[in-house]
Design an enzyme around this catalytic site. Structure first.
Site, PDB file in Angstrom:
ATOM      1  N   ASN A   1       0.889  -1.500   0.060  1.00  0.00           N
ATOM      2  CA  ASN A   1      -0.068  -0.336  -0.059  1.00  0.00           C
ATOM      3  C   ASN A   1       1.162   1.381  -0.136  1.00  0.00           C
ATOM      4  O   ASN A   1       1.560   1.689   1.472  1.00  0.00           O
ATOM      5  CB  ASN A   1      -0.711   0.057   1.070  1.00  0.00           C
ATOM      6  CG  ASN A   1      -1.856   0.909   0.932  1.00  0.00           C
ATOM      7  OD1 ASN A   1      -1.758   1.797   0.536  1.00  0.00           O
ATOM      8  ND2 ASN A   1      -2.157   0.961   2.245  1.00  0.00           N
TER       9      ASN A   1
ATOM     10  N   LYS B   1       0.090   4.371  -0.288  1.00  0.00           N
ATOM     11  CA  LYS B   1      -0.062   5.318   0.148  1.00  0.00           C
ATOM     12  C   LYS B   1      -0.224   6.851  -0.717  1.00  0.00           C
ATOM     13  O   LYS B   1       0.164   5.868  -1.906  1.00  0.00           O
ATOM     14  CB  LYS B   1       0.256   6.102   1.690  1.00  0.00           C
ATOM     15  CG  LYS B   1      -0.226   4.083   2.304  1.00  0.00           C
ATOM     16  CD  LYS B   1      -0.132   4.594   4.155  1.00  0.00           C
ATOM     17  CE  LYS B   1      -0.361   3.042   4.980  1.00  0.00           C
ATOM     18  NZ  LYS B   1      -0.464   3.620   5.958  1.00  0.00           N
TER      19      LYS B   1
ATOM     20  N   HIS C   1      -9.687   1.131   4.740  1.00  0.00           N
ATOM     21  CA  HIS C   1      -8.370   1.290   5.162  1.00  0.00           C
ATOM     22  C   HIS C   1      -8.655   1.796   6.502  1.00  0.00           C
ATOM     23  O   HIS C   1      -9.259   3.489   6.129  1.00  0.00           O
ATOM     24  CB  HIS C   1      -7.344   2.045   4.312  1.00  0.00           C
ATOM     25  CG  HIS C   1      -6.196   2.043   5.228  1.00  0.00           C
ATOM     26  ND1 HIS C   1      -5.790   3.067   5.633  1.00  0.00           N
ATOM     27  CD2 HIS C   1      -5.049   1.141   4.438  1.00  0.00           C
ATOM     28  CE1 HIS C   1      -4.605   2.642   6.286  1.00  0.00           C
ATOM     29  NE2 HIS C   1      -3.808   1.837   6.199  1.00  0.00           N
TER      30      HIS C   1
ATOM     31  N   GLU D   1      -7.336   4.688   7.460  1.00  0.00           N
ATOM     32  CA  GLU D   1      -7.462   6.723   7.513  1.00  0.00           C
ATOM     33  C   GLU D   1      -8.146   6.841   6.523  1.00  0.00           C
ATOM     34  O   GLU D   1      -9.057   8.204   7.150  1.00  0.00           O
ATOM     35  CB  GLU D   1      -5.177   6.694   6.833  1.00  0.00           C
ATOM     36  CG  GLU D   1      -4.292   6.468   6.540  1.00  0.00           C
ATOM     37  CD  GLU D   1      -3.287   6.245   6.572  1.00  0.00           C
ATOM     38  OE1 GLU D   1      -2.828   5.985   5.169  1.00  0.00           O
ATOM     39  OE2 GLU D   1      -2.440   5.588   7.701  1.00  0.00           O
TER      40      GLU D   1
ATOM     41  N   GLU E   1      -5.746  -4.701  10.820  1.00  0.00           N
ATOM     42  CA  GLU E   1      -4.647  -3.629  11.102  1.00  0.00           C
ATOM     43  C   GLU E   1      -5.041  -3.064  12.067  1.00  0.00           C
ATOM     44  O   GLU E   1      -5.340  -1.878  12.190  1.00  0.00           O
ATOM     45  CB  GLU E   1      -4.624  -3.028  10.000  1.00  0.00           C
ATOM     46  CG  GLU E   1      -3.959  -3.211   7.942  1.00  0.00           C
ATOM     47  CD  GLU E   1      -3.850  -2.067   7.076  1.00  0.00           C
ATOM     48  OE1 GLU E   1      -2.445  -2.401   6.505  1.00  0.00           O
ATOM     49  OE2 GLU E   1      -4.302  -1.252   7.658  1.00  0.00           O
TER      50      GLU E   1
ATOM     51  N   GLY F   1       2.295   2.994  11.155  1.00  0.00           N
ATOM     52  CA  GLY F   1       3.206   3.761  10.833  1.00  0.00           C
ATOM     53  C   GLY F   1       4.161   4.153  11.826  1.00  0.00           C
ATOM     54  O   GLY F   1       4.513   4.958  12.002  1.00  0.00           O
TER      55      GLY F   1
ATOM     56  N   SER G   1       3.129  -1.639  10.346  1.00  0.00           N
ATOM     57  CA  SER G   1       4.657  -1.755  11.147  1.00  0.00           C
ATOM     58  C   SER G   1       5.404  -2.837  10.470  1.00  0.00           C
ATOM     59  O   SER G   1       6.341  -3.723  11.966  1.00  0.00           O
ATOM     60  CB  SER G   1       4.800  -1.329  12.458  1.00  0.00           C
ATOM     61  OG  SER G   1       4.431   0.321  12.345  1.00  0.00           O
TER      62      SER G   1
HETATM   63  P1  PGA Z   1       2.692   0.896   8.086  1.00  0.00           P
HETATM   64  O1  PGA Z   1       1.001   0.662   7.249  1.00  0.00           O
HETATM   65  O2  PGA Z   1       3.075  -0.357   7.486  1.00  0.00           O
HETATM   66  O3  PGA Z   1       3.506   1.554   7.687  1.00  0.00           O
HETATM   67  O4  PGA Z   1       2.385   0.624   9.657  1.00  0.00           O
HETATM   68  C1  PGA Z   1       0.375  -0.993   7.006  1.00  0.00           C
HETATM   69  C2  PGA Z   1      -1.047  -0.007   6.490  1.00  0.00           C
HETATM   70  O5  PGA Z   1      -1.408   1.525   6.494  1.00  0.00           O
HETATM   71  O6  PGA Z   1      -2.238  -0.278   5.487  1.00  0.00           O
END
Ligand code: PGA
Length: 254
Positions: free
Chosen positions: A9, A11, A97, A99, A169, A175, A214
């Site tokens: 992903n 982003k 997601h 976000e 998640e 993140g 992460s």
């Molecule tokens: P990350 O994000 O690996 O940077 O923690 C995962 C995600 O949001 O899909």
């Protein structure tokens, strides 16, 4: 036997030149022993989807989108429909997601609508669920996941298992560099699978449940070795070719 799936992903990162370089490094570094054992997908930002099909030609890596409209085509300025994603070569789409949920007000009802439209356009779906730190600390993880999964179950029950993926998640792990432990994630994945089965998703044993939050080369093998963790949804580490390839390799041998 569930084949692992590792999804990048990206982003809202990258530009034309950096994306082209990242694809080239992935192509060069991916060996058949890994790509035979693991399904791999890349989800770049919308403007790069068209070019991505060319950059991914003759690779086993499949293309995905990070979001999709909750309506079909029409007067919805700025939205991108499921049929358009399929038309430009997407195989996968990420929905729900955290976000999108937290920053853009996406609701469980929106996620349910996106799921139906995506499947109707022959897109396979990676549906994200996960609790916030506050919900986790209040002991509400299972209740939150149950509510989020309720938006999926009736559609999942009628769809081929291969097209339905759940990504767990935990929001506190995204993140932050603070991943769930393999044992914590395994317990939640086991809950998710049992919840789906209990809600009439008869193919729950065949549905892949990815862990995200992460995931890095250093923790991928221990996470992927858990019996109910069927792959990873990778954010930050997917922007570095060597890191993403190393996560794919770990999933291949786990
Ligand atoms: P990350 O994000 O690996 O940077 O923690 C995962 C995600 O949001 O899909």
């Amino acid at each position: 036997m569930r084949k692992p799936l590792v999804v990048a992903n990206w982003k809202m990162n990258g530009d034309f030149a950096s994306n082209e370089a990242l694809y080239a490094a992935l192509r060069a570094g991916l060996d058949a022993s890994v790509s035979n054992a693991v399904d791999i997908a890349i989800c770049p930002p919308f403007p790069y989807l068209g070019h991505s099909t060319a950059w991914l030609t003759d690779t086993p890596i499949r293309l995905g989108a990070q979001n999709v409209a909750a309506t079909s085509n029409g007067a919805f300025t700025g939205e991108v429909s499921a049929s358009m994603l399929a038309d430009v070569g997407c195989h996968w789409v990420i929905i729900g997601h955290s976000e999108r949920r937290s920053m853009y007000g996406e609701t469980d009802a929106d996620v349910a609508a996106k799921l139906s439209l995506a499947l109707a356009s022959q897109l396979s779906v990676i549906a994200c669920v996960g609790e916030t730190l506050q919900e986790n600390e209040a002991g509400q993880t299972e209740a939150v996941l149950a509510r989020q999964l309720d938006a999926l179950v009736s559609t999942f029950a009628k769809a081929p298992a291969i097209m339905c993926v759940v990504a767990y998640e935990p929001v506190w792990a995204i993140g932050t560099g603070r991943s769930a432990t393999p044992e914590q994630a395994q317990a939640v994945h086991c809950f998710i699978r049992a919840y789906l089965a209990g809600k009439g998703v008869s193919q729950a044993d065949e549905i892949r449940i990815l862990y995200g939050g992460s995931v890095k080369p250093a923790n991928a093998l221990s996470l992927m070795s858990m019996p109910d963790i069927d792959g990873a949804l990778v954010g930050g580490a997917s922007l570095v070719a060597d890191d993403f390839l190393s996560i794919c390799r770990a999933s291949a041998v786990a």
